[in-house]
Design a protein around this motif. Structure first.
Motif: not given
Length: 232
Positions: A182-196, A198-200, A202-208
């Motif tokens: 989860l920690a690894e995916m969260k890093k990509y999620h945070q990065e992808h929110k600013t760079k558009e 694929p994980l921007k 992701m329900a794992l973080f928006t509907r956890a």
């Protein structure tokens, strides 16, 4: 209680002819949380429920993330443990995904189709994350645990004439080449929110809190690609 070697039918009676085994899982999102798998680009509240909940999900999904607990935890005398190794130990490496008690998660299971793939996600443990890939082998049918007073997932508001809860059967496909935390995916999620990326969204973080979550094709492919990379 470890998963039994027999699966129960919709009436809750023992049914030895079924290949799958009853699997006890904790629903984390109560309303108050073998073929080779390649990237698809190539080759598991209040009595009043809203009308929106009963209409299902407008967007069609083909990939899923399903949470279950890999560590022992006793609830009402029942061990809620059901990890990937427990699934592998079942007959035909297949089990019913029972115990879901959230309307949105239930509706997502109603949308699942035979052959669709899902990530098996280890939750409520020291290091949560994606451990394996499974596939849907039986579409939505009545979850018998809602009628069993001895089961932790018993729902006194549900009846056999008007059942509220449903489940699907899943089969083990393979373990991930490496555990995707989860920690690894969260890093990509945070990065992808600013760079558009694929994980921007992701329900794992928006509907956890949902234990059954939809994945887009892009999300599934990206997460699957991580197993061939070093952990960040």
């Amino acid at each position: 209680m470890p998963p039994k070697s027999k699966k129960r039918d919709r009436s809750g009676t023992s049914k030895t002819a079924e290949p799958a085994a009853k699997s006890v899982k904790k629903e984390l999102d109560d309303s108050t949380e073998q073929p080779t798998v390649e990237s698809s680009t190539t080759g598991r509240r209040s009595a009043a429920k809203s009308s929106r909940e009963d209409k299902g999900n407008k967007e069609a999904y083909s990939f899923w993330l399903m949470k279950s607990e890999p560590d022992s935890r006793i609830e009402n005398g029942v061990d809620m443990k059901f990890g990937v190794e427990d699934l592998k130990a079942q007959q035909n490496q297949t089990a019913c995904w029972d115990g879901v008690r959230n309307y949105q998660a239930r509706n997502f299971m109603r949308d699942m189709k035979v052959g669709q793939l899902a990530f098996f996600y280890h939750s409520n443990c020291k290091e949560p994350g994606i451990a394996a890939v499974v596939k849907i082998v039986k579409e939505s049918y009545i979850d018998h645990t809602q009628f069993n007073k001895k089961d932790p997932h018993y729902d006194p508001r549900s009846s056999k004439q008007n059942p509220k809860w449903f489940m699907v059967d899943v089969q083990f496909v393979r373990k991930m080449k490496r555990f995707i935390s989860l920690a690894e995916m969260k890093k990509y999620h945070q990065e992808h929110k600013t760079k558009e990326g694929p994980l921007k969204n992701m329900a794992l973080f928006t509907r956890a809190r949902l234990s059954i979550q939809p994945l887009t094709k892009e999300e599934f492919d990206f997460v699957l690609s991580l197993e061939d990379q070093k952990s960040v």
